[in-house]
Design a protein around this motif. Structure first.
Motif, PDB file in Angstrom:
ATOM      1  N   SER A  55       0.238  43.021  22.544  1.00 31.02           N
ATOM      2  CA  SER A  55       0.580  42.108  23.638  1.00 31.02           C
ATOM      3  C   SER A  55       0.023  40.734  23.325  1.00 31.02           C
ATOM      4  CB  SER A  55       0.036  42.607  24.987  1.00 31.02           C
ATOM      5  OG  SER A  55      -1.368  42.566  25.004  1.00 31.02           O
ATOM      6  N   VAL A  56       0.506  39.745  24.064  1.00 30.81           N
ATOM      7  CA  VAL A  56       0.034  38.380  23.850  1.00 30.81           C
ATOM      8  C   VAL A  56      -0.022  37.650  25.190  1.00 30.81           C
ATOM      9  CG1 VAL A  56       2.368  37.524  23.372  1.00 30.81           C
ATOM     10  CG2 VAL A  56       0.390  36.240  22.553  1.00 30.81           C
ATOM     11  N   LYS A  57      -1.069  36.870  25.389  1.00 29.65           N
ATOM     12  CA  LYS A  57      -1.199  36.001  26.561  1.00 29.65           C
ATOM     13  C   LYS A  57      -1.168  34.561  26.074  1.00 29.65           C
ATOM     14  CE  LYS A  57      -4.171  34.854  30.505  1.00 29.65           C
ATOM     15  NZ  LYS A  57      -5.449  35.147  31.204  1.00 29.65           N
ATOM     16  N   ILE A  58      -0.259  33.774  26.644  1.00 26.70           N
ATOM     17  CA  ILE A  58      -0.037  32.397  26.223  1.00 26.70           C
ATOM     18  C   ILE A  58      -0.422  31.472  27.371  1.00 26.70           C
ATOM     19  CG2 ILE A  58       1.644  30.744  25.335  1.00 26.70           C
ATOM     20  CD1 ILE A  58       3.369  33.213  24.536  1.00 26.70           C
ATOM     21  N   SER A  59      -1.336  30.537  27.105  1.00 28.53           N
ATOM     22  CA  SER A  59      -1.809  29.606  28.134  1.00 28.53           C
ATOM     23  C   SER A  59      -1.521  28.175  27.686  1.00 28.53           C
ATOM     24  CB  SER A  59      -3.311  29.789  28.376  1.00 28.53           C
ATOM     25  OG  SER A  59      -3.599  31.114  28.765  1.00 28.53           O
ATOM     26  N   PRO A  60      -0.421  27.589  28.139  1.00 32.05           N
ATOM     27  CA  PRO A  60      -0.101  26.204  27.771  1.00 32.05           C
ATOM     28  C   PRO A  60      -1.122  25.243  28.369  1.00 32.05           C
ATOM     29  CG  PRO A  60       1.812  27.344  28.675  1.00 32.05           C
ATOM     30  CD  PRO A  60       0.626  28.188  28.981  1.00 32.05           C
ATOM     31  N   ASP A  61      -1.428  24.195  27.640  1.00 29.95           N
ATOM     32  CA  ASP A  61      -2.407  23.189  28.076  1.00 29.95           C
ATOM     33  C   ASP A  61      -1.800  21.818  27.823  1.00 29.95           C
ATOM     34  OD1 ASP A  61      -4.584  21.582  28.582  1.00 29.95           O
ATOM     35  OD2 ASP A  61      -6.011  22.802  27.454  1.00 29.95           O
ATOM     36  N   LEU A  62      -0.971  21.371  28.775  1.00 27.62           N
ATOM     37  CA  LEU A  62      -0.251  20.111  28.604  1.00 27.62           C
ATOM     38  C   LEU A  62      -1.206  18.929  28.530  1.00 27.62           C
ATOM     39  CD1 LEU A  62       2.437  18.576  28.507  1.00 27.62           C
ATOM     40  CD2 LEU A  62       2.450  18.613  31.027  1.00 27.62           C
ATOM     41  N   ALA A  63      -2.261  18.937  29.345  1.00 25.43           N
ATOM     42  CA  ALA A  63      -3.193  17.807  29.375  1.00 25.43           C
ATOM     43  C   ALA A  63      -3.853  17.579  28.020  1.00 25.43           C
ATOM     44  CB  ALA A  63      -4.250  18.037  30.446  1.00 25.43           C
ATOM     45  N   ASN A  64      -4.139  18.658  27.307  1.00 23.38           N
ATOM     46  CA  ASN A  64      -4.799  18.554  26.005  1.00 23.38           C
ATOM     47  C   ASN A  64      -3.849  18.748  24.835  1.00 23.38           C
ATOM     48  OD1 ASN A  64      -7.733  18.209  26.735  1.00 23.38           O
ATOM     49  ND2 ASN A  64      -7.289  20.079  27.886  1.00 23.38           N
ATOM     50  N   GLU A  65      -2.554  18.782  25.129  1.00 20.12           N
ATOM     51  CA  GLU A  65      -1.506  18.849  24.114  1.00 20.12           C
ATOM     52  C   GLU A  65      -1.734  19.998  23.140  1.00 20.12           C
ATOM     53  OE1 GLU A  65      -1.103  14.967  22.362  1.00 20.12           O
ATOM     54  OE2 GLU A  65      -0.210  14.138  24.192  1.00 20.12           O
ATOM     55  N   CYS A  66      -1.943  21.185  23.711  1.00 23.71           N
ATOM     56  CA  CYS A  66      -2.169  22.360  22.878  1.00 23.71           C
ATOM     57  C   CYS A  66      -1.745  23.601  23.642  1.00 23.71           C
ATOM     58  CB  CYS A  66      -3.635  22.460  22.458  1.00 23.71           C
ATOM     59  SG  CYS A  66      -4.778  22.732  23.836  1.00 23.71           S
ATOM     60  N   VAL A  67      -1.809  24.756  22.963  1.00 16.65           N
ATOM     61  CA  VAL A  67      -1.545  26.032  23.609  1.00 16.65           C
ATOM     62  C   VAL A  67      -2.614  27.016  23.148  1.00 16.65           C
ATOM     63  CG1 VAL A  67       0.054  26.781  21.780  1.00 16.65           C
ATOM     64  CG2 VAL A  67       0.186  27.817  24.057  1.00 16.65           C
ATOM     65  N   HIS A  68      -3.105  27.815  24.088  1.00 17.13           N
ATOM     66  CA  HIS A  68      -4.104  28.840  23.792  1.00 17.13           C
ATOM     67  C   HIS A  68      -3.394  30.192  23.732  1.00 17.13           C
ATOM     68  CE1 HIS A  68      -6.948  25.690  24.851  1.00 17.13           C
ATOM     69  NE2 HIS A  68      -6.324  25.566  26.014  1.00 17.13           N
ATOM     70  N   VAL A  69      -3.635  30.940  22.681  1.00 19.12           N
ATOM     71  CA  VAL A  69      -2.969  32.224  22.467  1.00 19.12           C
ATOM     72  C   VAL A  69      -4.018  33.303  22.274  1.00 19.12           C
ATOM     73  CG1 VAL A  69      -1.388  33.545  20.989  1.00 19.12           C
ATOM     74  CG2 VAL A  69      -0.962  31.110  21.414  1.00 19.12           C
ATOM     75  N   GLU A  70      -3.894  34.380  23.033  1.00 18.56           N
ATOM     76  CA  GLU A  70      -4.767  35.541  22.859  1.00 18.56           C
ATOM     77  C   GLU A  70      -3.902  36.770  22.654  1.00 18.56           C
ATOM     78  OE1 GLU A  70      -8.105  38.228  25.224  1.00 18.56           O
ATOM     79  OE2 GLU A  70      -7.645  36.196  25.922  1.00 18.56           O
ATOM     80  N   ALA A  71      -4.099  37.456  21.537  1.00 16.24           N
ATOM     81  CA  ALA A  71      -3.308  38.640  21.217  1.00 16.24           C
ATOM     82  C   ALA A  71      -4.188  39.875  21.208  1.00 16.24           C
ATOM     83  CB  ALA A  71      -2.627  38.474  19.864  1.00 16.24           C
ATOM     84  N   LYS A  72      -3.641  40.972  21.746  1.00 18.40           N
ATOM     85  CA  LYS A  72      -4.288  42.266  21.629  1.00 18.40           C
ATOM     86  C   LYS A  72      -3.754  42.959  20.387  1.00 18.40           C
ATOM     87  CE  LYS A  72      -4.958  43.100  26.595  1.00 18.40           C
ATOM     88  NZ  LYS A  72      -4.637  44.019  27.727  1.00 18.40           N
ATOM     89  N   ILE A  73      -4.689  43.503  19.609  1.00 11.34           N
ATOM     90  CA  ILE A  73      -4.321  44.161  18.356  1.00 11.34           C
ATOM     91  C   ILE A  73      -4.644  45.641  18.451  1.00 11.34           C
ATOM     92  CG2 ILE A  73      -4.599  44.158  15.857  1.00 11.34           C
ATOM     93  CD1 ILE A  73      -3.521  41.506  17.056  1.00 11.34           C
ATOM     94  N   ASN A  74      -3.669  46.464  18.187  1.00  8.79           N
ATOM     95  CA  ASN A  74      -3.885  47.906  18.092  1.00  8.79           C
ATOM     96  C   ASN A  74      -3.937  48.237  16.612  1.00  8.79           C
ATOM     97  OD1 ASN A  74      -3.649  50.737  18.040  1.00  8.79           O
ATOM     98  ND2 ASN A  74      -2.555  50.743  19.993  1.00  8.79           N
ATOM     99  N   GLY A  75      -5.171  48.320  16.067  1.00 10.38           N
ATOM    100  CA  GLY A  75      -5.302  48.501  14.629  1.00 10.38           C
ATOM    101  C   GLY A  75      -6.538  49.266  14.239  1.00 10.38           C
ATOM    102  N   GLU A  76      -6.563  49.735  13.013  1.00  8.58           N
ATOM    103  CA  GLU A  76      -7.707  50.470  12.487  1.00  8.58           C
ATOM    104  C   GLU A  76      -8.922  49.551  12.452  1.00  8.58           C
ATOM    105  OE1 GLU A  76      -6.347  51.853   8.715  1.00  8.58           O
ATOM    106  OE2 GLU A  76      -4.891  53.266   9.587  1.00  8.58           O
ATOM    107  N   SER A  77      -9.998  49.993  13.089  1.00 10.95           N
ATOM    108  CA  SER A  77     -11.168  49.126  13.267  1.00 10.95           C
ATOM    109  C   SER A  77     -11.930  48.870  11.977  1.00 10.95           C
ATOM    110  CB  SER A  77     -12.106  49.737  14.312  1.00 10.95           C
ATOM    111  OG  SER A  77     -12.516  51.034  13.899  1.00 10.95           O
ATOM    112  N   ASN A  78     -11.713  49.670  10.942  1.00 13.63           N
ATOM    113  CA  ASN A  78     -12.459  49.481   9.693  1.00 13.63           C
ATOM    114  C   ASN A  78     -11.795  48.463   8.775  1.00 13.63           C
ATOM    115  OD1 ASN A  78     -10.239  51.039   9.107  1.00 13.63           O
ATOM    116  ND2 ASN A  78     -11.306  52.441   7.720  1.00 13.63           N
ATOM    117  N   ARG A  79     -10.757  47.820   9.233  1.00 10.63           N
ATOM    118  CA  ARG A  79     -10.075  46.810   8.427  1.00 10.63           C
ATOM    119  C   ARG A  79     -10.450  45.412   8.910  1.00 10.63           C
ATOM    120  NH1 ARG A  79      -4.287  48.343   6.001  1.00 10.63           N
ATOM    121  NH2 ARG A  79      -4.497  50.607   5.831  1.00 10.63           N
ATOM    122  N   SER A  80     -10.398  44.459   8.016  1.00 14.18           N
ATOM    123  CA  SER A  80     -10.650  43.052   8.335  1.00 14.18           C
ATOM    124  C   SER A  80      -9.303  42.365   8.564  1.00 14.18           C
ATOM    125  CB  SER A  80     -11.425  42.365   7.207  1.00 14.18           C
ATOM    126  OG  SER A  80     -12.683  42.980   7.038  1.00 14.18           O
TER     127      SER A  80
END
Length: 596
Positions: A191-216
């Motif tokens: 999943s992904v959560k997208i937070s637009p930030d017009l005042a600072n001319e950027c976008v904040h993105v947070e993704a959930k990863i379902n993955g093997e924890s022993n990997r980098s």
């Protein structure tokens, strides 16, 4: 797999997290009604169990498009179909997705239970990798449904045999797309959560990863506007999360009626090798309350909204085609509305996609109509699904506010538990601090960012008299003053009008609010009078007219149920589109008085 042209609702159902490898399971399924809810005892989940009917998924069995058209109560319904997995997926994980199934659902694959879900409006999925066999597989679904319990959010689904008043035909079981997709075994973006930030001319993105924890793991996010990359960022995955802030070099704000959208390409990597990738999008825009004004991108925007019930003559809860979803928005905009309350229903993601694409303002709402919140049990049933709905829809720029409850009527003489409303409001603000929240539209307010009212007075003169003191900072109209208080919030008339217009009188149960106008001229005079009161008040930031189209016996729409216009389009458009007092840059509203 069937040819895509023969599959109902063939489009990809999750537009904000798109993968190319998927199989649509809509179409013909075996079907059975289980009035006694005894199917589980009779082992109907066994793969070789035969059902006697055929149904066209994703349309509910009450609908004509389903091929069933059974409109009596159904305690439980069962579905079954076969499917095969493409050979190219053999080394992948297999996810089985349901857009929405009403209400308590259990799913089996090849006779083995893979999981359950409670809630009729939100998506759910199961990892079925270990249940899959080579060749043909069988998926079986059981959905139990009881709209008469008072403890099942049901929106405008009628709890009587016949539709009446503002309650309509029920929806039981599957009513959104069912599909399977493959994802990498080692890890994938869930999943992904997208937070637009017009005042600072950027976008904040947070993704959930379902993955093997022993990997980098590492994660990259690239932003493009009109196919030109305008920003990118990379981060290390930590704690099954990846967070990036991406500066954007080319700024185009998402605005009502002018929907600039950015494409977002997300990639999960291991040792710099691509493991998973998904496509998404977002709009750069801000929403804020400023005094009595509702501002979008720092500009006061009067909300000219219309009530949209999300019902269809042939599909009930489910639009027959994707084009029908888009068409409803375009029909609204042609009448001068700039948005809608999505009323008593969590609308499907494809509707929100078209709202995003067309620059259409909407309020994210929930299906609480006549739901029992007199005790904490109501919280148990509402909050989990409401949180799922918010998680699904939080990235849509078209959603400018949240409203979890609508008209929290007393239940058998018992008042609402105010703490249920307060807790849901507080959780909503915690999950999304960027949008305003109306706790309970119309009544009864407990803790709210906006004070809204519902007013179906059909006389423009008495309607005007009620709101006139607010124009100069006088007293505010507060319905049910013994149950709710106005505390200086921005003010919104979020239901009004509902003018009854059914000149052909084809339906003897036809109804609307107040007395029917006798002529179109009388209708227009009433409509313009009511709308003008709200547009001309500098301390009211918006309205929502009831409603866009007729629904069954409720004939107060501006269109018929089959979306035929009732009136001269330009007349309604001109009335709605006139400048509002609160939008004027010269207008400085006087904040209305707050009664102690």
């Amino acid at each position: 797999m069937k040819d895509i042209l023969t599959i109902p609702r063939p489009e990809y159902p999750r537009p904000q997290l798109v993968r190319p490898d998927w199989v649509n399971l809509n179409g013909e399924w075996a079907f059975e009604i289980d009035h006694g809810k005894s199917g589980k005892e009779r082992n109907w989940f066994n793969a070789n169990q035969k059902f006697t009917h055929k149904i066209n998924v994703p349309f509910c069995p009450e609908s004509r498009l389903s091929g069933i058209e059974y409109t009596d109560f159904m305690a439980a319904v069962w579905y079954k179909r076969s499917f095969t997995i493409p050979s190219s997926w053999n080394d992948k994980r297999i996810l089985l997705h349901f857009g929405a199934v009403d209400y308590d659902t259990e799913v089996w694959v090849n006779g083995q239970s893979v999981g359950t879900h409670r809630g009729g409006y939100t998506p759910f999925s199961f990892d079925i990798t270990t249940y899959i066999q080579s060749g043909t597989n069988i998926v079986t679904v059981c959905a139990e449904d009881d709209v008469r319990s008072g403890l099942q959010p049901r929106g405008k689904q009628c709890d009587s045999y016949n539709s009446w008043g503002c309650d309509y035909t029920r929806t039981t079981g599957i009513w959104q797309t069912v599909w399977v997709e493959c994802v990498p075994r080692a890890g994938y973006i869930s999943s992904v959560k997208i937070s637009p930030d017009l005042a600072n001319e950027c976008v904040h993105v947070e993704a959930k990863i379902n993955g093997e924890s022993n990997r980098s793991w590492s994660f990259t996010s690239a932003v493009a506007y009109e196919q030109k990359q305008v920003g990118s960022q990379q981060a290390v995955v930590s704690g099954q999360r990846a967070r990036v802030t991406i500066p954007i070099s080319d700024i185009h704000a998402w605005e009502p009626g002018n929907a600039h959208l950015y494409d977002l390409h997300l990639t999960l990597l291991y040792d710099d090798q691509k493991v998973d990738e998904v496509q998404s999008y977002f709009g750069l825009r801000s929403v804020a309350l400023d005094g009595m004004a509702f501002k979008i991108n720092d500009k006061s925007v009067f909300q000219r909204l219309v009530l949209d019930q999300g019902f269809y003559p042939d599909g009930i809860y489910t639009a027959p085609t994707d084009e029908d979803l888009r068409n409803d928005i375009e029909l609204s905009m042609k009448l001068g509305f700039n948005g809608a309350r999505l009323h008593e229903k969590v609308f499907e993601p494809r509707f929100l996609y078209w709202a995003d694409k067309l620059g259409y303002l909407v309020w994210g709402e929930y299906a609480n109509w006549l739901f029992d919140i007199t005790t904490a049990t109501g919280l148990e049933r509402v909050l989990p699904e409401w949180m799922e709905a918010m998680e699904r829809d939080i990235n849509h720029p078209s959603i400018i506010g949240w409203c979890p409850f609508n008209e929290t009527w007393d239940k058998n003489g018992t008042k609402q538990n105010d703490e249920v409303v307060r807790i849901v409001y507080n959780v909503t603000k915690q999950l999304d601090p960027t949008r305003p929240v109306i706790d309970a539209s119309g009544f009864y307010h407990v803790s709210t960012d906006i004070f809204d009212v519902h007013d179906y007075d059909q006389n423009p003169e008495t309607f005007k008299k009620r709101y006139e003191p607010m124009r100069e900072g006088g007293n505010v109209h507060v319905p049910f003053p013994d149950r709710q208080r106005y505390e200086g919030q921005p003010y919104f008339v979020s239901e009004f009008g509902g003018i009854w217009w059914d000149p052909l009188a084809k339906n003897e149960k036809s109804w609307g609010y107040g007395e029917r106008p006798s002529t179109e001229e009388e209708f227009f005079t009433r409509y313009e009078g009511l709308v003008s009161v709200l547009l001309d008040n500098p301390n009211i930031f918006g309205f929502c007219y009831t409603q866009l189209y007729d629904v069954e016996q409720e004939t107060n729409g501006l269109y018929t149920y089959d979306r035929k216009i009732k009136f001269e389009q330009s007349v309604i458009q001109n009335i709605n589109s006139r400048a509002a007092a609160i939008e004027s840059p010269l207008m400085k509203p006087s904040k209305p008085a707050v009664k102690s």
